[in-house]
Write an enzyme that holds these catalytic residues in place. Structure first.
Site, mmCIF file in Angstrom:
data_model
loop_
_atom_site.group_PDB
_atom_site.id
_atom_site.type_symbol
_atom_site.label_atom_id
_atom_site.label_comp_id
_atom_site.label_asym_id
_atom_site.label_seq_id
_atom_site.Cartn_x
_atom_site.Cartn_y
_atom_site.Cartn_z
ATOM 1 N N LYS A 193 36.106 34.208 39.095
ATOM 2 C CA LYS A 193 38.062 33.764 39.213
ATOM 3 C C LYS A 193 38.129 35.207 40.287
ATOM 4 C CE LYS A 193 41.045 37.340 37.132
ATOM 5 N NZ LYS A 193 41.618 37.783 35.794
ATOM 6 N N LYS A 246 38.662 30.540 38.436
ATOM 7 C CA LYS A 246 39.929 30.645 38.429
ATOM 8 C C LYS A 246 40.516 31.099 39.752
ATOM 9 C CE LYS A 246 43.460 34.215 36.483
ATOM 10 N NZ LYS A 246 43.244 35.361 35.505
HETATM 11 C C1 PBG Z 1 43.761 39.561 34.365
HETATM 12 C C2 PBG Z 1 44.125 38.486 34.262
HETATM 13 C C3 PBG Z 1 45.161 37.896 35.444
HETATM 14 C C4 PBG Z 1 45.525 36.764 35.191
HETATM 15 C C5 PBG Z 1 45.102 36.274 33.690
HETATM 16 N N1 PBG Z 1 44.776 37.643 33.570
HETATM 17 C C6 PBG Z 1 44.776 38.295 37.144
HETATM 18 C C7 PBG Z 1 44.534 39.972 38.026
HETATM 19 O O1 PBG Z 1 45.867 39.987 37.702
HETATM 20 O O2 PBG Z 1 44.257 39.719 38.573
HETATM 21 C C8 PBG Z 1 45.872 35.652 35.967
HETATM 22 C C9 PBG Z 1 46.733 34.773 35.482
HETATM 23 C C10 PBG Z 1 47.743 34.261 35.758
HETATM 24 O O3 PBG Z 1 48.357 33.906 37.810
HETATM 25 O O4 PBG Z 1 48.147 32.857 35.851
HETATM 26 N N2 PBG Z 1 42.881 40.018 34.074
HETATM 27 ZN ZN ZN Z 2 42.632 42.679 33.626
#
Ligand code: PBG
Ligand code: ZN
Length: 319
Positions: A193, A246
């Site tokens: 991520k 991601k």
């Molecule tokens: C947080 C989280 C994020 C997303 C899902 N859970 C990213 C973040 O804020 O760091 C992103 C999902 C999206 O952008 O569609 N842990």
């Molecule tokens: Zn988070």
């Protein structure tokens, strides 16, 4: 003389279909839902057209429609009723997420439910764990993530998806689930991520933007790809069942490398910013929405994804 003519096999749609290497199916998709407290709430998220904040009753109704469209799974995100320093509403069985998981499981038992495990929506400071000064304390956070995972499994989640990026969380969560007899609950880890600007619309939707600083001390630097392979190796070693990467579109090189390296399912998260850009351009008439969505999702699959988490899922299913 031209010896070989690739165009011969492109002459008509049936020929093209016969030699098509990648076939995208609605069965590859997971649809994210945002649940909130209250009743009969259905509010469109401004930066994510056609996505809604839903109270549990409306989330159940939508889950039924999603299942009827042939989409096999939903991933549940929640906006809690209270926030504190440690994000304790994340494991409150009365919170919207736990209630939504239980209610959807009851109404549509065959629909696979993925629970997103993180703390940023639930902490007053918006970081993905427990703070020690301005630093997110890794090992203290693991204990909290274990509670969140167990509470979601308890509510009826089939898959736990930790998105916090703490070190060692897959092993910690696997352990906690097994101790509570949830050995059949899978873990889909957000193994790779990146610290990405593509999460912008989601943070508005989930009210989860960090109140100071950024997430670069735990999410990955987007300049790195070898490090991604290390993250994948660690998570598989710790017991992850599915590996997620991601965001998706700007990271297909990573998807392809991971695909070549491992023998477990690979998922990608087609994130909010990617979705918002496509919706915005389509709303202006600058692109053909349907064709762009099919092209983008096919590219993710071609790169090596087995599973695609995408806000386009219902639109794709209707095409
Ligand atoms: C947080 C989280 C994020 C997303 C899902 N859970 C990213 C973040 O804020 O760091 C992103 C999902 C999206 O952008 O569609 N842990
Ligand atoms: Zn988070």
């Amino acid at each position: 003389m031209i010896k070989f003519r690739p165009r011969r096999l492109r002459l008509n749609e049936n020929l093209r279909a016969m030699i098509r290497e990648t076939n995208l199916s609605v069965k590859d998709l997971i649809y994210p839902l945002f649940v909130v407290a209250g009743e009969n709430v259905r509010e469109e998220i401004p930066s994510m057209p056609d996505c809604y904040h839903l109270s549990v009753d409306n989330a159940v109704e939508l889950a039924k429609k999603i299942s009827a469209l042939g989409i096999p799974a939903v991933e549940i995100f929640g906006l809690p009723e209270y926030k504190d320093e440690i994000g304790s509403s994340a494991w409150d069985m009365k919170s919207p997420v736990q209630r939504a998981i239980a209610a959807i499981k009851k109404a549509v038992p065959e629909l696979v439910i993925v629970g997103d495990v993180c703390l940023c929506q639930y902490t007053s400071h918006g970081h993905c764990g427990k703070l020690c000064g301005h630093y997110v304390d890794n090992d203290e956070t693991l204990k909290l993530l274990q509670k969140v995972a167990v509470s979601q499994a308890d509510a009826g989640a089939d898959i736990i998806a930790p998105s916090d990026m703490m070190d060692g969380r897959v092993a910690a969560i696997r352990d906690a689930l097994d101790v509570k007899n949830f050995s059949n609950v899978s873990i889909m880890s957000y193994a790779v991520k990146y610290a990405s600007a593509y999460y912008g619309p989601f943070r508005d939707a989930a009210d989860s933007a960090p109140q100071f600083g950024d997430r670069k001390q735990y999410q990955m630097d987007f300049a790195n790809s070898r490090e991604a392979l290390k993250e994948v190796e660690l998570d598989l070693d710790e017991g992850a069942d599915i590996i997620m990467i991601k965001p998706a579109l700007a990271y297909l090189d990573i998807v392809s490398k991971v695909r070549e390296k491992i023998n477990r399912p690979v998922a990608v998260y087609n994130v909010s910013g990617e979705y918002a850009m496509v919706k915005a351009a389509a709303a202006n008439g600058w692109i053909d929405y349907k064709r762009i969505v099919i092209e983008n999702l096919t590219a993710m699959k071609r790169a090596g994804a087995d599973i695609i988490i995408t806000y386009h899922a219902p639109d794709f299913a209707r095409f």
